[in-house]
Design an enzyme around this catalytic site. Sequence first.
Site, short mmCIF file in Angstrom:
data_model
loop_
_atom_site.label_atom_id
_atom_site.label_comp_id
_atom_site.label_asym_id
_atom_site.label_seq_id
_atom_site.Cartn_x
_atom_site.Cartn_y
_atom_site.Cartn_z
N ASP A 96 1.17 -1.13 -0.06
CA ASP A 96 -0.26 0.14 0.50
C ASP A 96 0.70 1.74 0.05
OD1 ASP A 96 -2.12 1.52 0.01
OD2 ASP A 96 -3.68 -0.09 2.09
N ASP A 196 -2.74 4.73 -2.47
CA ASP A 196 -3.73 5.50 -0.88
C ASP A 196 -4.56 6.42 -1.85
OD1 ASP A 196 -4.72 5.44 1.66
OD2 ASP A 196 -4.02 7.08 1.36
N GLU A 248 -6.66 4.42 -5.16
CA GLU A 248 -8.29 4.44 -3.80
C GLU A 248 -8.30 5.63 -4.89
OE1 GLU A 248 -9.52 4.72 0.54
OE2 GLU A 248 -7.46 5.98 0.05
N HIS A 322 -10.83 -1.45 5.18
CA HIS A 322 -10.92 -1.58 7.05
C HIS A 322 -11.15 0.16 6.82
CE1 HIS A 322 -8.05 0.56 3.96
NE2 HIS A 322 -7.63 1.66 4.55
N ASP A 323 -12.06 1.01 6.04
CA ASP A 323 -12.65 2.06 6.36
C ASP A 323 -13.70 1.86 6.83
OD1 ASP A 323 -9.68 3.64 6.14
OD2 ASP A 323 -10.46 3.47 3.65
O1 LIG Z 1 -15.25 8.17 0.85
P1 LIG Z 1 -13.85 9.26 -0.50
O2 LIG Z 1 -14.43 10.71 -0.24
O3 LIG Z 1 -14.74 8.71 -1.66
O4 LIG Z 1 -13.31 8.45 -0.08
C1 LIG Z 1 -12.49 7.43 0.18
C2 LIG Z 1 -12.10 6.93 1.39
O5 LIG Z 1 -10.10 8.03 1.30
C3 LIG Z 1 -10.01 7.56 2.63
O6 LIG Z 1 -8.96 6.80 3.36
C4 LIG Z 1 -7.71 6.23 2.74
O7 LIG Z 1 -6.77 7.37 3.04
C5 LIG Z 1 -6.59 7.88 4.50
C6 LIG Z 1 -5.75 8.51 4.56
O8 LIG Z 1 -4.34 7.93 3.97
C7 LIG Z 1 -6.35 6.56 5.45
O9 LIG Z 1 -7.18 6.81 6.53
C8 LIG Z 1 -6.99 5.77 5.07
O10 LIG Z 1 -6.96 4.51 5.97
C9 LIG Z 1 -7.51 4.85 3.32
O11 LIG Z 1 -8.37 3.97 3.03
C10 LIG Z 1 -10.37 8.09 3.96
O12 LIG Z 1 -9.94 8.03 4.95
C11 LIG Z 1 -12.09 6.78 4.04
O13 LIG Z 1 -12.51 7.38 5.06
C12 LIG Z 1 -12.71 6.98 2.65
O14 LIG Z 1 -13.46 6.49 2.60
#
Ligand SMILES: O=P(O)(O)OC[C@H]1O[C@H](O[C@H]2O[C@H](CO)[C@@H](O)[C@H](O)[C@H]2O)[C@H](O)[C@@H](O)[C@@H]1O
Length: 564
Positions: A96, A196, A248, A322-323
């Site tokens: 990642d 990411d 992502e 994980h989110d």
């Molecule tokens: O909800 P969106 O605006 O479509 O965004 C998608 C996800 O983005 C973020 O996730 C990723 O980046 C974060 C920072 O590095 C990290 O905390 C997370 O674990 C990554 O998967 C956001 O945090 C998510 O909640 C969104 O679903």
Amino acid sequence: MESLKKKVIYQIYVKSFMDSNGDGKGDIAGITMKLDYLKRLGADCLWLTPVFVSPMNDNGYDVADYYRIDPSFGTMEDLELLIAEAKMRGLGIMLDMVFNHTSTEHEWFRKAMAGDPKYKDYYIFRKGRGALPPTNWVSKFGGSAWEPVDGSDEYYLHLFDRTQADLNWENKDLRKELFDVVNFWIKKGVVGFRFDVVNLISKPETFEDDHLGDGRRFYTDGPRIHEYLKELAGNTFGRHQGMITVGEMSSTSIGSCVRYSNPLEEELSMVFNFHHLKVDYEAGDKWTLKEFDFMELKRIFNDWQTGMENEDGWMALFYNNHDQPRSVSRFGSDTRYHKESAKMLATSIHLMRGTPYIYQGEEFGMPNAYFEDISEYRDVESINYHDILKSNGMPEAEILEVLRAKSRDNGRTPVLWDDSDGHGFTSEVPWLPFAKVSGISAESDIASTDSIFSHYRKLIALRKEYDVISDGTFRMTDMENSHLISYIRCKGNVSLLVVNNFYEDETALDLSKVLDETDLDFRKCTQESVLISNYGDLTKSDDMIIIRPYESFALYVEDKHSAC
Ligand SMILES: O=P(O)(O)OC[C@H]1O[C@H](O[C@H]2O[C@H](CO)[C@@H](O)[C@H](O)[C@H]2O)[C@H](O)[C@@H](O)[C@@H]1O
């Protein structure tokens, strides 16, 4: 080499997967211990969430050194061993890469803060407007997206936590540094990468207030994004045959995702988008309680499946990561119809067009955390929003109810390998409490005759066997039906009708209606036509199929006169 379209990817949130050394946290050696389990499941690649040195304010999504393994996860030797052991079993490892931001503990940021102009330009510093930050943009974790720099009139941009400073991709030297990182890990033998929030890396030329939203429209799928991705690919993974890459894409569009993933563009293999996982947000606000909007979920699947297919884009298929809260608690039933709904959700997504991702524990129906107190949460976003909702006047009991439904910790509780005290995950106190449920574990599921695990195995095997699943066209049927997501996949003279009931109510499917809509005749289908089912048998009378609670099946027909 097997086509990408036949592969299934398994996501490992390392900190919660398997603790090999009794410190309460999952680690790389723990993954190696579970490789035979993953092989048995049938996954092709394992995507590991970040394992690099990090202060762990966002559990590794705040990288302080891209070249070293965080000691809490193990050593470089542990990772090399994992890569080798995985390879021996025909499994590939994907890493990642968090390139939108670094931790503020990264050496580059420290040098920037010390005034070194070279490194200051690796980040995004701007002057404030008197007492106001440079723009009114809001961080995705709450509060302003700008952090003031002590003793100066400047701020730095952080779209996430204030300890995650956004990188300045306009700087060519910074881009070159990131390409070096990717090449370093390719040399270690990984087969691919997840990038990411990679569609946020291109910021606008000028920074201005957003009077319509939180600022995302200015930096999402930004002005130079395609140029940056082509350059990244051309200097790294694009030089190697068969590497798998997934971006992502936060708050993105179909048009952008087509470009990110169409092979002719030479950017990425595929994309994650999240629109289908916002159907339980009230007016776009995650921190609300709302039943999921089924018709909206269906519409989004239809739009994305057909939109991507029409322009030869390729997407990741998933409900969990994980989110996200656990899908069986969110869209299914984690009590009475636990097995039925977990299998239905699996079928509904695995038989679409795209690459399925399985998130650890999903393969035996892990549910939400069901925490009762804020002290049980660890996620920075959840804790920030707890405080924000509190200062907005929401009563504590209501806040906890919102968190129970929406917190990212729902997806992060340690894997319930068995029913013992430490659930086969750890011999110590886990870093995050176990989900407050009983009777659900990998061991007990696999031991049952109708396991969810075996359903996933079958779905993975079917994708490998049938080109209509990996490469067929997609068409939704019965769009107005308020219970069923039904769709048809076609390739050559082969058609598949996939039917999924998202509710506890019994309903019915009229096969003559399917014929009218699609010219495909499934009326003569018998038990032998069933490729996969969560009930085992079909209850059919004439042209009608009775669909039981959370029932799901796929019917296969071969017809040389097929209309596809
Ligand atoms: O909800 P969106 O605006 O479509 O965004 C998608 C996800 O983005 C973020 O996730 C990723 O980046 C974060 C920072 O590095 C990290 O905390 C997370 O674990 C990554 O998967 C956001 O945090 C998510 O909640 C969104 O679903």
